[in-house]
Structure formats: structure tokens, C-alpha cells
Design a protein around this motif. Structure first.
Motif, mmCIF file in Angstrom:
data_model
loop_
_atom_site.group_PDB
_atom_site.id
_atom_site.type_symbol
_atom_site.label_atom_id
_atom_site.label_comp_id
_atom_site.label_asym_id
_atom_site.label_seq_id
_atom_site.Cartn_x
_atom_site.Cartn_y
_atom_site.Cartn_z
ATOM 1 N N PRO A 49 37.972 -84.990 -29.725
ATOM 2 C CA PRO A 49 36.844 -84.991 -30.659
ATOM 3 C C PRO A 49 37.328 -84.956 -32.110
ATOM 4 O O PRO A 49 38.439 -84.524 -32.402
ATOM 5 N N VAL A 50 36.467 -85.422 -32.996
ATOM 6 C CA VAL A 50 36.738 -85.366 -34.437
ATOM 7 C C VAL A 50 36.356 -83.975 -34.912
ATOM 8 O O VAL A 50 35.213 -83.551 -34.751
ATOM 9 N N SER A 51 37.316 -83.268 -35.494
ATOM 10 C CA SER A 51 37.043 -81.909 -35.964
ATOM 11 C C SER A 51 36.460 -81.938 -37.379
ATOM 12 O O SER A 51 36.663 -82.903 -38.121
ATOM 13 N N PRO A 52 35.757 -80.885 -37.756
ATOM 14 C CA PRO A 52 35.248 -80.815 -39.133
ATOM 15 C C PRO A 52 36.384 -80.870 -40.171
ATOM 16 O O PRO A 52 36.227 -81.480 -41.225
ATOM 17 N N GLU A 53 37.525 -80.267 -39.837
ATOM 18 C CA GLU A 53 38.674 -80.300 -40.760
ATOM 19 C C GLU A 53 39.219 -81.717 -40.916
ATOM 20 O O GLU A 53 39.543 -82.138 -42.027
#
Length: 151
Positions: free
Chosen positions: A86-90
């Protein structure tokens, strides 16, 4: 498959698997995705010429994976999942800051084939053509640099 050229607009598509293809031009592919699949949230590009290694076996591999992910997330801001994670917020925050500078261009399969083809043609012309194209190398003088004299 090298690109989405000729694909219709598919505004409701959210998942795109392009594993094991011939994608080598990410900027073009990403422009096509933005135009044709604006709702895309899951993209898988593993085992394409433009894709990084599947696992980071070295620091260089880890850098390639990070660079690829940042550029992809920057280019396709609707993504929630890229390849196997998944694409992390960071990641998303870093991609907004640095992603546009992370593009890596790799030669297309056609360009690589043309390069091999022209090299084969040059080889077929014989050693004279290769000798003309290659820079001259200096050979040691008789009695010059000899490994036995360096002790």
C-alpha cells in the motif's frame, strides 16, 4: 504491451495489472493512465523493463524501488496500492515534494533491439570497421612495464 495506446477511456477502472509486459516509458504510460483511467487506485507493474527489482538485494536495488514508487505515486495521485504494498501517508507526502525528480528512463525493447541489431551489423562488416571505430590503445614497449620488475 508497451503502452495503453488505443485503449478507450475507462473512467470506472480502479485496478490495473500490467505485470510481465514490455512497459519501458513510465511518463507516457502514466499520462495515458491519467487520461483513460482517472479512478485507478491499484497498479501493478512488476517484471517490466521500467520496473525496479522485486526485492531489494542491495542498497542500489532499494534506491531504485524507492525512486520508482515516489515517481509513480507523484504521477498517479489516486493510487492507494502499488505493486505489492500500500501507499503510505509518508510516501505520499514525500512523493508530493520529490516525486517529479525521480523519473528514470530506460531504453525501450525496440531501442535495445535496434542497438543490438546495429552492433551485429558492425560486427558483420569485419574487424576493419571495428578497428576504425575503436580508440587506439597503447601497447607496452618491449622490456617496458613488466610484472616481474615491480617487486
Amino acid at each position: 504491451l508497451e503502452s495503453l495506446e488505443g485503449f478507450p477511456k475507462l473512467p470506472t477502472v480502479t485496478v490495473l495489472w500490467l505485470n510481465d509486459n514490455k512497459v519501458s516509458d513510465l511518463p507516457t504510460l502514466y499520462a495515458q493512465i491519467r487520461e483513460r483511467m482517472p479512478s485507478l487506485s491499484f497498479l501493478c507493474l512488476m517484471r517490466n523493463p521500467a520496473s525496479p527489482p522485486l526485492a531489494p538485494f542491495s542498497d542500489a536495488d532499494a534506491k531504485k524501488i524507492r525512486q520508482f514508487r515516489l515517481y509513480t505515486i507523484y504521477s498517479l495521485p489516486t493510487l492507494q496500492f502499488l505493486d505489492s504494498s500500500p501507499v503510505s501517508p509518508e510516501e505520499r507526502a514525500e512523493a508530493k515534494k520529490r516525486g517529479k525528480y525521480m523519473v528514470v528512463r530506460k531504453p525501450s525493447v525496440r531501442a535495445a533491439s535496434a542497438s543490438v541489431s546495429s552492433a551485429t551489423t558492425a560486427d558483420a562488416k569485419g574487424d576493419d570497421a571495428a578497428a576504425e571505430a575503436a580508440p587506439a590503445r597503447e601497447s607496452p614497449e618491449p622490456g617496458g612495464d613488466d610484472a616481474s620488475k615491480r617487486r
